[in-house]
Write a protein that holds these residues in place. Structure first.
Motif, PDB file in Angstrom:
ATOM      1  N   PHE A 156       0.836  -1.193   0.000  1.00  0.00           N
ATOM      2  CA  PHE A 156       0.000   0.000   0.000  1.00  0.00           C
ATOM      3  C   PHE A 156       0.876   1.250   0.000  1.00  0.00           C
ATOM      4  CE2 PHE A 156      -2.727  -3.287   1.625  1.00  0.00           C
ATOM      5  CZ  PHE A 156      -3.992  -2.971   1.159  1.00  0.00           C
ATOM      6  N   PHE A 157       0.399   2.291  -0.717  1.00  0.00           N
ATOM      7  CA  PHE A 157       1.177   3.533  -0.772  1.00  0.00           C
ATOM      8  C   PHE A 157       0.229   4.725  -0.734  1.00  0.00           C
ATOM      9  CE2 PHE A 157       3.454   7.076  -2.600  1.00  0.00           C
ATOM     10  CZ  PHE A 157       4.728   6.946  -2.041  1.00  0.00           C
ATOM     11  N   SER A 158       0.249   5.459   0.367  1.00  0.00           N
ATOM     12  CA  SER A 158      -0.521   6.699   0.473  1.00  0.00           C
ATOM     13  C   SER A 158      -0.069   7.497   1.696  1.00  0.00           C
ATOM     14  CB  SER A 158      -2.025   6.412   0.538  1.00  0.00           C
ATOM     15  OG  SER A 158      -2.321   5.542   1.620  1.00  0.00           O
ATOM     16  N   PRO A 159       1.201   7.904   1.735  1.00  0.00           N
ATOM     17  CA  PRO A 159       1.634   8.762   2.840  1.00  0.00           C
ATOM     18  C   PRO A 159       0.905  10.106   2.794  1.00  0.00           C
ATOM     19  CG  PRO A 159       3.283   8.756   1.111  1.00  0.00           C
ATOM     20  CD  PRO A 159       2.255   7.727   0.730  1.00  0.00           C
ATOM     21  N   ILE A 160       0.715  10.719   3.937  1.00  0.00           N
ATOM     22  CA  ILE A 160       0.016  12.004   3.973  1.00  0.00           C
ATOM     23  C   ILE A 160       0.769  13.041   3.140  1.00  0.00           C
ATOM     24  CG2 ILE A 160      -0.932  13.796   5.465  1.00  0.00           C
ATOM     25  CD1 ILE A 160      -2.149  11.015   5.865  1.00  0.00           C
ATOM     26  N   LYS A 190       0.802   3.825   6.773  1.00  0.00           N
ATOM     27  CA  LYS A 190       0.697   4.576   8.027  1.00  0.00           C
ATOM     28  C   LYS A 190       1.964   5.418   8.200  1.00  0.00           C
ATOM     29  CE  LYS A 190      -2.152   1.009  10.250  1.00  0.00           C
ATOM     30  NZ  LYS A 190      -2.019  -0.040   9.212  1.00  0.00           N
ATOM     31  N   ARG A 191       2.108   6.399   7.299  1.00  0.00           N
ATOM     32  CA  ARG A 191       3.247   7.311   7.366  1.00  0.00           C
ATOM     33  C   ARG A 191       2.750   8.749   7.180  1.00  0.00           C
ATOM     34  NH1 ARG A 191       7.080   4.850   2.787  1.00  0.00           N
ATOM     35  NH2 ARG A 191       5.011   4.660   1.831  1.00  0.00           N
ATOM     36  N   ILE A 192       3.340   9.668   7.917  1.00  0.00           N
ATOM     37  CA  ILE A 192       3.038  11.075   7.707  1.00  0.00           C
ATOM     38  C   ILE A 192       3.823  11.589   6.511  1.00  0.00           C
ATOM     39  CG2 ILE A 192       3.052  13.391   8.701  1.00  0.00           C
ATOM     40  CD1 ILE A 192       1.056  11.476  10.000  1.00  0.00           C
ATOM     41  N   ILE A 193       5.137  11.360   6.496  1.00  0.00           N
ATOM     42  CA  ILE A 193       5.980  11.840   5.399  1.00  0.00           C
ATOM     43  C   ILE A 193       6.784  10.678   4.832  1.00  0.00           C
ATOM     44  CG2 ILE A 193       7.755  13.491   4.678  1.00  0.00           C
ATOM     45  CD1 ILE A 193       7.226  15.037   7.254  1.00  0.00           C
ATOM     46  N   CYS A 194       6.773  10.553   3.519  1.00  0.00           N
ATOM     47  CA  CYS A 194       7.668   9.644   2.805  1.00  0.00           C
ATOM     48  C   CYS A 194       8.493  10.473   1.831  1.00  0.00           C
ATOM     49  CB  CYS A 194       6.877   8.578   2.060  1.00  0.00           C
ATOM     50  SG  CYS A 194       7.872   7.614   0.890  1.00  0.00           S
ATOM     51  N   SER A 195       9.808  10.350   1.906  1.00  0.00           N
ATOM     52  CA  SER A 195      10.691  11.054   0.970  1.00  0.00           C
ATOM     53  C   SER A 195      11.480  10.014   0.198  1.00  0.00           C
ATOM     54  CB  SER A 195      11.640  11.996   1.737  1.00  0.00           C
ATOM     55  OG  SER A 195      12.422  12.743   0.852  1.00  0.00           O
ATOM     56  N   ASP A 196      11.289   9.987  -1.140  1.00  0.00           N
ATOM     57  CA  ASP A 196      11.922   8.929  -1.911  1.00  0.00           C
ATOM     58  C   ASP A 196      12.484   9.443  -3.233  1.00  0.00           C
ATOM     59  OD1 ASP A 196       9.658   9.202  -3.505  1.00  0.00           O
ATOM     60  OD2 ASP A 196       8.685   7.384  -2.774  1.00  0.00           O
ATOM     61  N   PRO A 202      -0.344   3.390  15.698  1.00  0.00           N
ATOM     62  CA  PRO A 202       1.092   3.593  15.439  1.00  0.00           C
ATOM     63  C   PRO A 202       1.348   4.030  13.992  1.00  0.00           C
ATOM     64  CG  PRO A 202       0.758   1.613  16.730  1.00  0.00           C
ATOM     65  CD  PRO A 202      -0.607   2.098  16.341  1.00  0.00           C
ATOM     66  N   THR A 203       1.960   5.183  13.850  1.00  0.00           N
ATOM     67  CA  THR A 203       2.186   5.820  12.549  1.00  0.00           C
ATOM     68  C   THR A 203       3.599   6.372  12.521  1.00  0.00           C
ATOM     69  OG1 THR A 203      -0.155   6.449  12.396  1.00  0.00           O
ATOM     70  CG2 THR A 203       1.396   7.647  10.995  1.00  0.00           C
ATOM     71  N   LYS A 204       4.287   6.147  11.430  1.00  0.00           N
ATOM     72  CA  LYS A 204       5.666   6.619  11.300  1.00  0.00           C
ATOM     73  C   LYS A 204       5.670   8.081  10.866  1.00  0.00           C
ATOM     74  CE  LYS A 204      10.126   5.124   9.474  1.00  0.00           C
ATOM     75  NZ  LYS A 204      10.831   4.104   8.653  1.00  0.00           N
ATOM     76  N   ALA A 205       6.415   8.912  11.559  1.00  0.00           N
ATOM     77  CA  ALA A 205       6.440  10.341  11.243  1.00  0.00           C
ATOM     78  C   ALA A 205       7.192  10.625   9.958  1.00  0.00           C
ATOM     79  CB  ALA A 205       7.067  11.122  12.392  1.00  0.00           C
TER      80      ALA A 205
END
Length: 515
Positions: free
Chosen positions: A377-381, A410-416, A437-440
């Protein structure tokens, strides 16, 4: 001698009088699709013309109007090329009642209203559709088009109802498909293709406001301009405001090739899940623009399988400002911050100096399926991708609900990676609520990430510095400062707004703990 001087003065006086009469008088041309006749004069409502084709035979002067009978249905396109004057615009509108005249297309024509190489013109009070038996590439409702023209000044588009534009769903970025060529409700075009015209063209003073766009595909309000930096000839004084885009599956509002466009007080909602899996779209995003201001907009229900963000700070842009916006229930997330790396400077200057501040994101990043080609799944905020530079994300409220599926993102920010990684990203003084539980921050190879003063409520998994748990309720005591005028602006904007969250209508100010 005296007689000759008097004679000359009389001649000059007559010439000035004739010029004054020519430019101070204006003519209304009336069209009635039921009772008009093409051999009528057309200059009174009692002697209207019938066919819009007759516009081509009219010498249109500054101050003239093309008026369509209220409530009439016209099955042919309205095409015009004309120049008004600063205080004498040409008006395309209606007469004889409150109901809009209806230009009803069946897909036979690529656009139902075509305004070509024109300026000082107003397009108002029309209903437009264009739907055939199947989607047609490059189909539009309204096309405003410049070609080898130069600067076109003072164009106003207002109070249009555009619906059922049945264009292609395929935008066509880098692949071949017989259906490539996205449809749009409104296309504002100042360049043909990607290369430069022999005479560069742009808009100087273009406003689109108070329009309602409904059930059209692929896109809502689109621009196309001189995006390549070595040919950059930006449109200026662009305002897109107070429009509603409802039921459009693709991009909502996209200014292209502009200096300081202002996009404000627009609503984008109810986006159907009809785009092919290859197609990316977002609600509002500038491209090849400098100093864009995107403020006081509401974007929800973005549902594309690629991206699907409420807002997008895209590449070939500098100093994009996103403030006082509300984003909710977008499948992809709240914000895409991106730069397609590897372009030479003469084509793209990257993405530098984005500021995202004083926005509210509620229940974004809710995609419930794995996108084709991905393994999870992919949908970071917030998705930061590619070599963006000097970006500031600050003073935002991010409110996330528990995801419906255990394996959802379950991520707030993903930088890729997009041919490079971000550098110098500042994430400061943001206020985050999570229920599980969510990764910042998931940074990959991004460099120079700065975190400071971020407060959160709930089980947020954070870096070692820059985040602090708030031991209290998620309410205004945590984030609001009455001395900060920016928060006052944001609260004033959302104070009467309620939104659906998991099937229940809730006031925004209740959700974020202001009331």
């Amino acid at each position: 001698m005296m007689r000759n001087k008097l004679h000359s003065k009389i001649i000059l006086l007559l010439l000035f009088s004739l010029l004054w009469i020519q430019y101070s008088t204006s003519t209304n041309y009336y069209f009635d699709s039921r009772w008009g006749k093409n051999d009528n004069s057309g200059i009174s409502s009692t002697s209207p013309l019938r066919s819009l084709y007759m516009i081509k035979r009219i010498v249109i002067k500054p101050g003239d109007s093309i008026l369509l009978k209220s409530g009439d249905v016209f099955l042919e396109p309205l095409c015009i090329s004309a120049k008004g004057a600063n205080n004498q615009p040409i008006v395309i509108g209606k007469y004889g009642g409150d109901k809009k005249p209806y230009l009803k297309g069946d897909g036979s024509y690529l656009e139902m209203v075509h305004v070509y190489n024109s300026e000082n013109i107003v397009i108002r009070d029309l209903e437009i559709s264009n739907k055939g038996l199947k989607p047609r590439p490059y189909l539009s409702g309204l096309l405003v088009d410049l070609h080898n023209y130069g600067k076109a000044k003072n164009i106003l588009i207002t109070n249009l109802y555009i619906h059922d534009i049945y264009g292609s769903l395929y935008k066509g970025d880098g692949y071949n498909n017989k259906e490539v060529g996205a449809g749009q409700a409104i296309m504002l075009q100042s360049v043909s293709g990607n290369g430069p015209d022999s005479i560069p063209s742009c808009f100087d003073g273009l406003t689109v406001k108070n329009c309602y766009i409904k059930d059209s595909q692929r896109n809502g309000i689109m621009m196309w301009g001189n995006w390549i930096r070595k040919y950059w000839f930006p449109s200026t004084h662009i305002i897109i405001e107070h429009n509603i885009i409802d039921g459009v599956p693709g991009d909502g509002i996209v200014p292209v090739g502009c200096e300081a466009p202002l996009i404000q007080y627009n609503i984008i909602k109810n986006c159907p899940k009809t785009l092919p899996p290859t197609e990316a779209c977002d609600g509002i995003w500038p491209w090849s623009c400098d100093n864009a201001v995107i403020q006081y907009n509401i974007v929800s229900d973005q549902n594309s399988q690629v991206d699907g963000y409420g807002f997008d700070s895209d590449y070939n842009c500098t100093n994009s400002l996103f403030q006082y916006n509300l984003s909710f229930n977008n499948a992809g997330g709240f914000l895409l911050l991106c730069n397609s790396g590897g372009w030479p400077q003469e084509f793209s200057i990257g993405n530098r100096g984005t500021i995202v501040s004083y926005n509210i994101s509620i229940n974004d990043g809710i995609r419930q399926y794995i996108v084709k080609g991905m393994s999870k799944f992919f949908s970071p905020i917030i998705h930061i991708t590619g070599p963006t530079e000097n970006s500031k994300i600050e003073h935002n409220i991010i409110y996330t609900k528990k995801k419906r599926l255990n394996d959802m993102d379950k991520r707030i920010i993903c930088s890729d990676n997009w041919s490079g990684y971000s550098d110098s990203t500042y994430f400061e003084n943001n206020y985050i609520y999570v229920e599980e539980p969510t990764k910042a921050f998931d940074k990959s190879k991004a460099t120079n990430n700065f975190f400071k003063g971020n407060l959160f409520v709930g089980p947020l998994l954070t870096p070692n510095i820059g985040f602090q748990a708030y031991h209290g309720k998620f309410d205004k005591k945590m984030w609001y400062s009455p001395k900060d005028p920016h928060w006052r602006n944001m609260i004033e904007f959302v104070k009467n707004i309620s939104i659906p969250i998991n099937g229940k209508m809730r006031k925004v100010l209740d959700i974020i703990g202001y009331n």
